[in-house]
Design a protein around this motif. Sequence first.
Motif, PDB file in Angstrom:
ATOM      1  N   GLY A   1      61.458   0.162  37.820  1.00 35.25           N
ATOM      2  CA  GLY A   1      60.368  -0.552  38.373  1.00 35.25           C
ATOM      3  C   GLY A   1      59.467  -0.689  38.120  1.00 35.25           C
ATOM      4  O   GLY A   1      58.586  -1.825  37.847  1.00 35.25           O
ATOM      5  N   VAL A   2      59.058   0.108  36.649  1.00 31.76           N
ATOM      6  CA  VAL A   2      57.673   0.218  36.429  1.00 31.76           C
ATOM      7  C   VAL A   2      58.625   0.439  34.058  1.00 31.76           C
ATOM      8  O   VAL A   2      59.216   1.489  33.578  1.00 31.76           O
ATOM      9  CB  VAL A   2      56.462   0.895  35.983  1.00 31.76           C
ATOM     10  CG1 VAL A   2      55.395   0.424  34.773  1.00 31.76           C
ATOM     11  CG2 VAL A   2      55.900   0.660  37.120  1.00 31.76           C
ATOM     12  N   VAL A   3      57.858  -0.714  33.159  1.00 30.16           N
ATOM     13  CA  VAL A   3      59.123  -1.149  31.976  1.00 30.16           C
ATOM     14  C   VAL A   3      57.549  -0.886  30.649  1.00 30.16           C
ATOM     15  O   VAL A   3      57.223  -2.049  31.212  1.00 30.16           O
ATOM     16  CB  VAL A   3      60.256  -1.735  31.893  1.00 30.16           C
ATOM     17  CG1 VAL A   3      60.857  -1.764  30.893  1.00 30.16           C
ATOM     18  CG2 VAL A   3      60.980  -1.937  32.750  1.00 30.16           C
ATOM     19  N   VAL A   4      57.466   0.261  29.928  1.00 34.90           N
ATOM     20  CA  VAL A   4      57.134  -0.333  28.428  1.00 34.90           C
ATOM     21  C   VAL A   4      57.805  -0.756  27.343  1.00 34.90           C
ATOM     22  O   VAL A   4      58.662  -0.143  26.628  1.00 34.90           O
ATOM     23  CB  VAL A   4      56.140   0.750  28.822  1.00 34.90           C
ATOM     24  CG1 VAL A   4      55.114   0.785  27.744  1.00 34.90           C
ATOM     25  CG2 VAL A   4      55.432   1.392  29.809  1.00 34.90           C
ATOM     26  N   SER A   5      57.936  -1.951  27.362  1.00 37.95           N
ATOM     27  CA  SER A   5      58.573  -2.127  25.748  1.00 37.95           C
ATOM     28  C   SER A   5      57.501  -2.400  24.212  1.00 37.95           C
ATOM     29  O   SER A   5      56.527  -2.212  24.317  1.00 37.95           O
ATOM     30  CB  SER A   5      59.211  -3.011  26.065  1.00 37.95           C
ATOM     31  OG  SER A   5      59.925  -3.631  26.854  1.00 37.95           O
ATOM     32  N   ALA A   6      58.166  -2.072  23.078  1.00 34.47           N
ATOM     33  CA  ALA A   6      57.539  -2.021  21.708  1.00 34.47           C
ATOM     34  C   ALA A   6      57.085  -3.490  21.677  1.00 34.47           C
ATOM     35  O   ALA A   6      57.645  -4.843  21.962  1.00 34.47           O
ATOM     36  CB  ALA A   6      57.650  -0.785  20.882  1.00 34.47           C
TER      37      ALA A   6
ATOM     38  N   ASN B   1      58.474   1.210  21.020  1.00 35.59           N
ATOM     39  CA  ASN B   1      57.177   2.055  19.891  1.00 35.59           C
ATOM     40  C   ASN B   1      56.172   2.215  20.592  1.00 35.59           C
ATOM     41  O   ASN B   1      55.281   0.949  20.890  1.00 35.59           O
ATOM     42  CB  ASN B   1      57.076   0.752  18.406  1.00 35.59           C
ATOM     43  CG  ASN B   1      55.992   1.818  17.804  1.00 35.59           C
ATOM     44  OD1 ASN B   1      55.709   2.982  18.430  1.00 35.59           O
ATOM     45  ND2 ASN B   1      55.712   1.291  17.251  1.00 35.59           N
ATOM     46  N   THR B   2      56.546   3.532  21.724  1.00 31.61           N
ATOM     47  CA  THR B   2      55.609   3.457  22.751  1.00 31.61           C
ATOM     48  C   THR B   2      55.037   4.705  22.633  1.00 31.61           C
ATOM     49  O   THR B   2      55.817   5.274  23.050  1.00 31.61           O
ATOM     50  CB  THR B   2      56.165   2.943  24.139  1.00 31.61           C
ATOM     51  OG1 THR B   2      57.174   3.940  24.095  1.00 31.61           O
ATOM     52  CG2 THR B   2      57.146   1.624  24.372  1.00 31.61           C
ATOM     53  N   ASP B   3      53.880   5.214  22.363  1.00 32.46           N
ATOM     54  CA  ASP B   3      53.340   6.411  22.081  1.00 32.46           C
ATOM     55  C   ASP B   3      51.898   6.696  23.332  1.00 32.46           C
ATOM     56  O   ASP B   3      51.725   5.312  23.910  1.00 32.46           O
ATOM     57  CB  ASP B   3      52.640   6.525  21.008  1.00 32.46           C
ATOM     58  CG  ASP B   3      53.912   6.908  19.708  1.00 32.46           C
ATOM     59  OD1 ASP B   3      54.657   7.086  19.924  1.00 32.46           O
ATOM     60  OD2 ASP B   3      53.284   5.429  18.702  1.00 32.46           O
ATOM     61  N   TYR B   4      51.498   7.179  23.771  1.00 31.60           N
ATOM     62  CA  TYR B   4      50.620   8.122  24.466  1.00 31.60           C
ATOM     63  C   TYR B   4      51.193   7.443  26.205  1.00 31.60           C
ATOM     64  O   TYR B   4      49.881   6.825  26.473  1.00 31.60           O
ATOM     65  CB  TYR B   4      49.515   7.274  24.626  1.00 31.60           C
ATOM     66  CG  TYR B   4      49.013   8.141  22.499  1.00 31.60           C
ATOM     67  CD1 TYR B   4      48.223   9.795  23.107  1.00 31.60           C
ATOM     68  CD2 TYR B   4      49.320   7.564  21.626  1.00 31.60           C
ATOM     69  CE1 TYR B   4      47.854  10.684  21.495  1.00 31.60           C
ATOM     70  CE2 TYR B   4      49.121   8.746  20.187  1.00 31.60           C
ATOM     71  CZ  TYR B   4      48.255  10.101  20.538  1.00 31.60           C
ATOM     72  OH  TYR B   4      47.923  10.548  19.765  1.00 31.60           O
TER      73      TYR B   4
ATOM     74  N   LEU C   1      61.042   8.609  28.633  1.00 30.38           N
ATOM     75  CA  LEU C   1      60.201   7.826  28.056  1.00 30.38           C
ATOM     76  C   LEU C   1      60.725   8.143  26.506  1.00 30.38           C
ATOM     77  O   LEU C   1      60.794   9.828  26.806  1.00 30.38           O
ATOM     78  CB  LEU C   1      58.432   8.825  28.386  1.00 30.38           C
ATOM     79  CG  LEU C   1      58.171   8.865  30.189  1.00 30.38           C
ATOM     80  CD1 LEU C   1      57.145   9.589  29.695  1.00 30.38           C
ATOM     81  CD2 LEU C   1      57.836   7.054  29.738  1.00 30.38           C
ATOM     82  N   VAL C   2      60.420   7.384  26.013  1.00 28.13           N
ATOM     83  CA  VAL C   2      60.124   7.348  23.978  1.00 28.13           C
ATOM     84  C   VAL C   2      59.344   7.682  23.530  1.00 28.13           C
ATOM     85  O   VAL C   2      58.196   7.458  24.223  1.00 28.13           O
ATOM     86  CB  VAL C   2      61.566   6.446  23.399  1.00 28.13           C
ATOM     87  CG1 VAL C   2      62.854   6.532  23.993  1.00 28.13           C
ATOM     88  CG2 VAL C   2      60.892   4.924  23.235  1.00 28.13           C
TER      89      VAL C   2
ATOM     90  N   MET D   1      52.646  11.708  28.278  1.00 23.81           N
ATOM     91  CA  MET D   1      52.881  12.951  29.146  1.00 23.81           C
ATOM     92  C   MET D   1      53.184  12.897  30.254  1.00 23.81           C
ATOM     93  O   MET D   1      52.800  11.716  31.369  1.00 23.81           O
ATOM     94  CB  MET D   1      51.089  13.819  29.053  1.00 23.81           C
ATOM     95  CG  MET D   1      50.699  13.881  27.846  1.00 23.81           C
ATOM     96  SD  MET D   1      48.715  15.054  27.971  1.00 23.81           S
ATOM     97  CE  MET D   1      48.021  13.433  28.704  1.00 23.81           C
ATOM     98  N   ILE D   2      53.864  13.841  31.584  1.00 22.84           N
ATOM     99  CA  ILE D   2      54.345  14.189  33.034  1.00 22.84           C
ATOM    100  C   ILE D   2      53.802  14.942  33.400  1.00 22.84           C
ATOM    101  O   ILE D   2      53.773  16.129  33.425  1.00 22.84           O
ATOM    102  CB  ILE D   2      55.632  13.768  32.447  1.00 22.84           C
ATOM    103  CG1 ILE D   2      56.340  13.007  32.490  1.00 22.84           C
ATOM    104  CG2 ILE D   2      55.940  14.027  34.197  1.00 22.84           C
ATOM    105  CD1 ILE D   2      56.506  13.081  30.896  1.00 22.84           C
ATOM    106  N   ILE D   3      52.840  14.243  34.078  1.00 17.41           N
ATOM    107  CA  ILE D   3      51.147  15.757  34.770  1.00 17.41           C
ATOM    108  C   ILE D   3      51.832  14.486  36.370  1.00 17.41           C
ATOM    109  O   ILE D   3      51.335  13.778  36.957  1.00 17.41           O
ATOM    110  CB  ILE D   3      50.891  15.544  34.311  1.00 17.41           C
ATOM    111  CG1 ILE D   3      50.045  15.048  33.215  1.00 17.41           C
ATOM    112  CG2 ILE D   3      49.842  16.343  35.730  1.00 17.41           C
ATOM    113  CD1 ILE D   3      48.759  15.346  32.815  1.00 17.41           C
TER     114      ILE D   3
END
Length: 589
Positions: free
Chosen positions: A399-404, A432-435, A453-454, A459-461
Amino acid sequence: MSFKGHNRNRSSFRSAALLGCAVMLAVAAEAGAVEFNVSTYGAIPNDGADDTAGIQAALDAADARAGVDIVYLPAGDYLVDMLRIGGDTIFRGDGSHGSSVSQLRLNDYLPHASNILRNKNTMSGDQNITIEKISFDGRKANQTNLFLHSVNMENVVGLLVDDCEFHDSQAIGCVVQGDLSVDSHTVVVNSSSTGNELGFYAQSKSEVINGLQGLLYSNCVANGDAWGFDVYLSKDTLYTACEANNNGPGHGTGFSSDSCIFLYYTHCLAEYNQHRGFAVYINGNNFQQPGDVFFNDCDAGYNGITGFQIENARDVTLSDVRAYGNDIGIVGVSSFLPHRPLVGLMIDNVLVSGNQLHGIFLQGVRDSEIRGSVITNNALGGTFDGLRITDGVDYIVNGVVVSAGLPSFNILIRDNLVGAGKEDYGVRSVANTDYVTLLDNDLISNVTGPYSLVGSNNMIITSPSYEAWTYDWGTDIGSETNDYDGDMLDNLGEYALGGDPTNGADAGLVPTLGSEDGTMVYVHAQRTDDSNLSYALETTTNLVSSGWTNSGYFVVATNVTGGTFDYVTNTIPTTLDQTFIRLRIEDKG
């Protein structure tokens, strides 16, 4: 967050102003214009002879006379080498489509031919040129010169191309270029291209940054070119109601831009292109980072690789767009030039659905946001994610992918619906993914899990919603008012009171009724994590003729538990002969 918002109305306002200005100039110019008919100068349509001399003579005669004049090209086919048009000239045919077409066809290859039509003063520039109702045929099957364009306008201020068709050029159908760094007031409208290497191209020539400024493409179509639309190193370009479909093989992109700023796409469509629907790039020469780019109400579907691809840009907004049937719906990457990362990407209220791999893929992206979007039923081709975020190394990604490589950080993902397909994860970050912050998302029915999440400082709200809760039961339980398990409590009531809508024996935290000191005491549970829910008692004295009212009781206490449910205590006086009570629950979301 460094994201800089855009004025959504600027593109439509400026496009309307440019188009209106161009039309007014053309109409005003005709008031005192003299018409020069090319037939008078020896250009005879459909005779198979070279008509270059006759048409050029008419163009020269118009140019020699002061003021704006019309050069008329009656319907028919004309064989030409290269023609040159001067300023203050309206070059008009009878039509570019249909039964009455005025068509300029390029002669078999001549050594010095590079265009069918070009303006005369390419260095100092010309003013006020209109080209309308003409078809341009590059006859590429008869050419060996790979750099033949149909129309090439350079440093023209006040250019209007209206109702023209460009087809079968070895190179480009319609070229607009300049290096004067002034507002060119260029409008290309109601025109089409097919069979060209590139349909429509605009550029700042000689690598002059923003040498070309102020262009509008409106209601133009590139269909069946190797490449649809492209603009390079320019400023203030607007596309509205344009289409780029079925482009390729070759570059295979519908709309592309290279190192441009203040770029707007509104109500545009890109479907069935070989590689990409829309693409925003930075050139390897690194003269200018693309920025202030806005997409509104655009569709990208069934393209071979990506629907929308954004690389190494700053302050890019995709709002109310749709990406469907592509390999990946939306890609945002920092592909090279680490000092020019993709920053300030806003994805707002978009629909990303039915894509083969990931819904959204982010790589080396920072200070960006995805909000209010629906990202569902992606990963149709295998184990991928709804949204993946990574660092510029991993491209096998959900669905949503954030790579470093280049790190991704400061990414807010909020108020989205992600899942309901074959996605491995709804949201996944790797390397390498932060914040990365997940705020109030509905992450539903993903194969492995809602998110992974790595990195650090993530944060998960989560604030649950009824819609997300319905996906937890592995079956379609129906609407809020449906009683799926037949226990006399509808689905919304099951959600609001913590019940199981698939189990008639589990109605959740059932309200209690007792008495104390001559009053009835009614206690009900109330969710603490969904502000869209409202709970209220209603009373009546007669189930036959009297209506229910929100009165006749008092809220006397709320037991705050610190958990998912608090408990509200209500008292009802016993002074009446009879009182009937019910708990009314509504979803205000």
